[in-house]
Design an enzyme around this catalytic site. Structure first.
Site, PDB file in Angstrom:
ATOM      1  N   SER A 109     -30.680  60.527  17.837  1.00 33.05           N
ATOM      2  CA  SER A 109     -29.344  61.050  18.149  1.00 33.05           C
ATOM      3  C   SER A 109     -29.141  62.470  17.622  1.00 33.05           C
ATOM      4  O   SER A 109     -29.607  62.807  16.531  1.00 33.05           O
ATOM      5  CB  SER A 109     -28.293  60.128  17.514  1.00 33.05           C
ATOM      6  OG  SER A 109     -27.065  60.800  17.365  1.00 33.05           O
ATOM      7  N   TYR A 161     -26.024  65.648  22.437  1.00 34.90           N
ATOM      8  CA  TYR A 161     -24.607  65.954  22.659  1.00 34.90           C
ATOM      9  C   TYR A 161     -24.584  67.444  22.966  1.00 34.90           C
ATOM     10  O   TYR A 161     -24.922  68.258  22.113  1.00 34.90           O
ATOM     11  CB  TYR A 161     -23.770  65.652  21.409  1.00 34.90           C
ATOM     12  CG  TYR A 161     -23.438  64.193  21.226  1.00 34.90           C
ATOM     13  CD1 TYR A 161     -22.966  63.428  22.280  1.00 34.90           C
ATOM     14  CD2 TYR A 161     -23.554  63.588  19.981  1.00 34.90           C
ATOM     15  CE1 TYR A 161     -22.648  62.092  22.115  1.00 34.90           C
ATOM     16  CE2 TYR A 161     -23.229  62.246  19.802  1.00 34.90           C
ATOM     17  CZ  TYR A 161     -22.777  61.497  20.879  1.00 34.90           C
ATOM     18  OH  TYR A 161     -22.467  60.185  20.710  1.00 34.90           O
ATOM     19  N   THR A 193     -25.831  62.610  26.704  1.00 37.32           N
ATOM     20  CA  THR A 193     -24.669  61.705  26.666  1.00 37.32           C
ATOM     21  C   THR A 193     -23.433  62.428  27.188  1.00 37.32           C
ATOM     22  O   THR A 193     -23.040  63.473  26.660  1.00 37.32           O
ATOM     23  CB  THR A 193     -24.448  61.178  25.230  1.00 37.32           C
ATOM     24  OG1 THR A 193     -25.615  60.469  24.851  1.00 37.32           O
ATOM     25  CG2 THR A 193     -23.240  60.263  25.162  1.00 37.32           C
ATOM     26  N   LYS A 241     -26.562  59.691  30.222  1.00 38.80           N
ATOM     27  CA  LYS A 241     -26.061  58.452  29.598  1.00 38.80           C
ATOM     28  C   LYS A 241     -24.537  58.425  29.656  1.00 38.80           C
ATOM     29  O   LYS A 241     -23.880  59.420  29.307  1.00 38.80           O
ATOM     30  CB  LYS A 241     -26.525  58.391  28.135  1.00 38.80           C
ATOM     31  CG  LYS A 241     -25.996  57.206  27.329  1.00 38.80           C
ATOM     32  CD  LYS A 241     -26.680  57.140  25.968  1.00 38.80           C
ATOM     33  CE  LYS A 241     -26.235  55.958  25.127  1.00 38.80           C
ATOM     34  NZ  LYS A 241     -24.998  56.200  24.384  1.00 38.80           N
ATOM     35  N   HIS A 254     -20.723  53.280  26.140  1.00 31.73           N
ATOM     36  CA  HIS A 254     -20.843  53.643  24.729  1.00 31.73           C
ATOM     37  C   HIS A 254     -20.442  52.459  23.834  1.00 31.73           C
ATOM     38  O   HIS A 254     -19.847  52.628  22.769  1.00 31.73           O
ATOM     39  CB  HIS A 254     -19.955  54.857  24.430  1.00 31.73           C
ATOM     40  CG  HIS A 254     -20.490  55.790  23.378  1.00 31.73           C
ATOM     41  ND1 HIS A 254     -21.049  57.005  23.675  1.00 31.73           N
ATOM     42  CD2 HIS A 254     -20.541  55.704  22.025  1.00 31.73           C
ATOM     43  CE1 HIS A 254     -21.402  57.617  22.558  1.00 31.73           C
ATOM     44  NE2 HIS A 254     -21.108  56.844  21.531  1.00 31.73           N
TER      45      HIS A 254
HETATM   46  C1  FNR Z   1     -23.361  54.913  18.892  1.00 27.60           C
HETATM   47  N1  FNR Z   1     -23.680  55.383  20.157  1.00 27.60           N
HETATM   48  C2  FNR Z   1     -24.145  56.668  20.300  1.00 27.60           C
HETATM   49  N2  FNR Z   1     -24.529  57.138  21.529  1.00 27.60           N
HETATM   50  C3  FNR Z   1     -25.043  58.371  21.672  1.00 27.60           C
HETATM   51  O1  FNR Z   1     -25.388  58.750  22.789  1.00 27.60           O
HETATM   52  N3  FNR Z   1     -25.175  59.183  20.572  1.00 27.60           N
HETATM   53  C4  FNR Z   1     -24.808  58.809  19.326  1.00 27.60           C
HETATM   54  O2  FNR Z   1     -24.948  59.547  18.367  1.00 27.60           O
HETATM   55  C5  FNR Z   1     -24.244  57.512  19.180  1.00 27.60           C
HETATM   56  N4  FNR Z   1     -23.838  57.086  17.947  1.00 27.60           N
HETATM   57  C6  FNR Z   1     -23.435  55.788  17.780  1.00 27.60           C
HETATM   58  C7  FNR Z   1     -23.103  55.327  16.499  1.00 27.60           C
HETATM   59  C8  FNR Z   1     -22.737  54.005  16.315  1.00 27.60           C
HETATM   60  C9  FNR Z   1     -22.395  53.529  14.939  1.00 27.60           C
HETATM   61  C10 FNR Z   1     -22.702  53.104  17.429  1.00 27.60           C
HETATM   62  C11 FNR Z   1     -22.356  51.651  17.253  1.00 27.60           C
HETATM   63  C12 FNR Z   1     -22.995  53.561  18.692  1.00 27.60           C
HETATM   64  C13 FNR Z   1     -23.620  54.490  21.338  1.00 27.60           C
HETATM   65  C14 FNR Z   1     -24.948  53.767  21.556  1.00 27.60           C
HETATM   66  O3  FNR Z   1     -25.972  54.638  21.950  1.00 27.60           O
HETATM   67  C15 FNR Z   1     -24.820  52.692  22.649  1.00 27.60           C
HETATM   68  O4  FNR Z   1     -24.322  53.277  23.829  1.00 27.60           O
HETATM   69  C16 FNR Z   1     -23.925  51.543  22.248  1.00 27.60           C
HETATM   70  O5  FNR Z   1     -24.025  51.239  20.875  1.00 27.60           O
HETATM   71  C17 FNR Z   1     -24.314  50.321  23.077  1.00 27.60           C
HETATM   72  O6  FNR Z   1     -23.453  49.263  22.837  1.00 27.60           O
HETATM   73  P1  FNR Z   1     -23.791  48.055  21.831  1.00 27.60           P
HETATM   74  O7  FNR Z   1     -25.243  47.666  22.034  1.00 27.60           O
HETATM   75  O8  FNR Z   1     -23.516  48.576  20.447  1.00 27.60           O
HETATM   76  O9  FNR Z   1     -22.818  47.029  22.285  1.00 27.60           O
END
Ligand code: FNR
Length: 371
Positions: free
Chosen positions: A122, A146, A172, A245, A269
């Protein structure tokens, strides 16, 4: 076979952790600090989208088929956008993983490497590209961007991601601003403003000598002006596959194909951005049908079990990304905890697939589900 069969899974698992992946959240809640819990577990607004994600999996049911001569030793391996993987599963990009465990992303990338599951780094990680690459070694890694308002920083990210061995760029789109997250708002806590999750930025050349890096970061993170016109710039600076994404509509999926993208992640997300959005699983079949022959369709949001993976694959995903369960494993056992989660997920996927009458994920289609 990388622990995807039951015997291998039991050998590799951490005995004190439950193999009931859906129950891991309860165990993790007990060890996370209130701030970490507030950031990781809850979702945007009333949490209705996050609940809908889980409910959509609950609603879909697998129709097991019998006497189909399933292979005794199944091979779940596949190739997605040039990356070989032991099963169609990746670790979703998640920032600020030191909130869950002091080793954060380093423990997660080591665990992913041990199981062979690709790790998506990330932009908002608490460790930078170089640290994660050193910990992850030669195992497959992708990079999640990002898109910052400062294009010099953007180019420096892309260069460093490539130089440190990340093969696919995941952009994303759903987080050009942070969602309305009451748990963090009520606590007045945001990891980034506390200086966590900006490691990649801090080590970007244009941050050198900056007086207040957090303020500098805050100036370039919100980017709601981002549009389809900003994508060609990425093509000019990234020579590998590009995946968008956060795609939730058929129309955006078509636009992604028209703009020459290589793939999309159907994702809301994990319900952390637009409260009230439809469940990601409900968006998947229409999108896969519209663009599945032109784009690699990936999926995340709500995957908790091996059976969930079967359902997402049956509805058209080529592979799934798993989010929070990885952080629950991380919180409970560091690297070993994440390995445990990944091995359980792959093990349950293998067993569910076989008991449903399939030898390989590629055999799944909508007919594997009821209705
Ligand atoms: C994320 N997610 C996320 N997505 C992304 O593109 N960049 C990021 O830095 C983050 N950071 C992040 C932190 C935390 C604590 C969580 C829980 C989620 C979203 C992640 O990639 C993903 O889309 C979701 O977590 C998928 O859903 P589930 O599996 O948590 O239900």
């Amino acid at each position: 076979q990388l622990g995807i069969y039951l015997a291998g899974m039991l050998e590799g698992r951490t005995p004190e952790l439950t193999t009931d992946l859906a129950a891991l959240e309860n165990a993790a809640r007990k060890v996370l600090s209130p701030e970490a819990l507030g950031y990781i577990v809850p979702s945007a607004g009333s949490g209705s989208t996050a609940r809908a994600n889980l409910e959509a999996f609950e609603r879909r049911r697998i129709v097991p088929r019998m006497l189909r001569g399933v292979e005794r030793q199944r091979d779940l391996s596949c190739e997605v956008l040039g990356t070989r993987m032991p099963a169609p599963v990746l670790v979703a990009p998640m920032g600020v993983q030191t909130l869950a465990h002091e080793e954060g992303e380093l423990a997660t990338v080591r665990a992913a490497a041990a199981v062979g599951v690709p790790y998506v780094h990330s932009t908002a990680a608490a460790h930078d590209f170089e640290q994660v690459a050193a910990a992850g070694g030669d195992a497959p890694r992708w990079y999640q961007l990002y898109y910052p308002t400062d294009r010099d920083v953007c180019v420096s990210f892309l260069r460093r991601a490539r130089a440190t061995g990340h093969s696919v760029l995941v952009v994303t789109l759903d987080t050009t601003l942070l969602g309305w997250r009451p748990a963090d708002l009520d606590r007045g806590y945001l990891p980034f403003l506390a200086g966590t999750g900006i490691a990649n930025y801090l080590s970007a050349p244009s941050f050198a000598g900056v007086d207040n890096p957090v303020t500098h970061w805050a100036g370039m993170f919100p980017n709601p002006g981002l549009s389809w016109d900003d994508l060609p710039f990425l093509r000019d600076h990234w020579d590998g596959p590009i995946v968008l994404k956060g795609i939730m509509s058929t129309e955006d999926a078509r636009l992604a194909a028209e703009h020459g993208m290589d793939g999309i992640v159907v994702s809301n997300h994990g319900g952390r951005q637009v409260d009230g959005a439809l469940a990601a699983l409900d968006a998947l079949p229409g999108i896969a049908e519209a663009v599945g022959d032109r784009l690699t369709v990936l999926f995340d949001s709500g995957v908790r079990t091996g059976a969930d993976v079967v359902k997402a694959l049956a509805l058209g995903a080529k592979a799934v990304l798993v989010g929070r369960p990885v952080l629950y494993g991380l919180a409970l056992g560091g690297q070993a905890g994440v390995e445990h989660v990944l091995r359980c997920l792959l093990g349950e996927l293998d067993i569910t697939l076989a008991l449903s009458g399939y030898s390989a994920p590629g055999e799944l289609g909508p007919g594997a589900l009821a209705g």
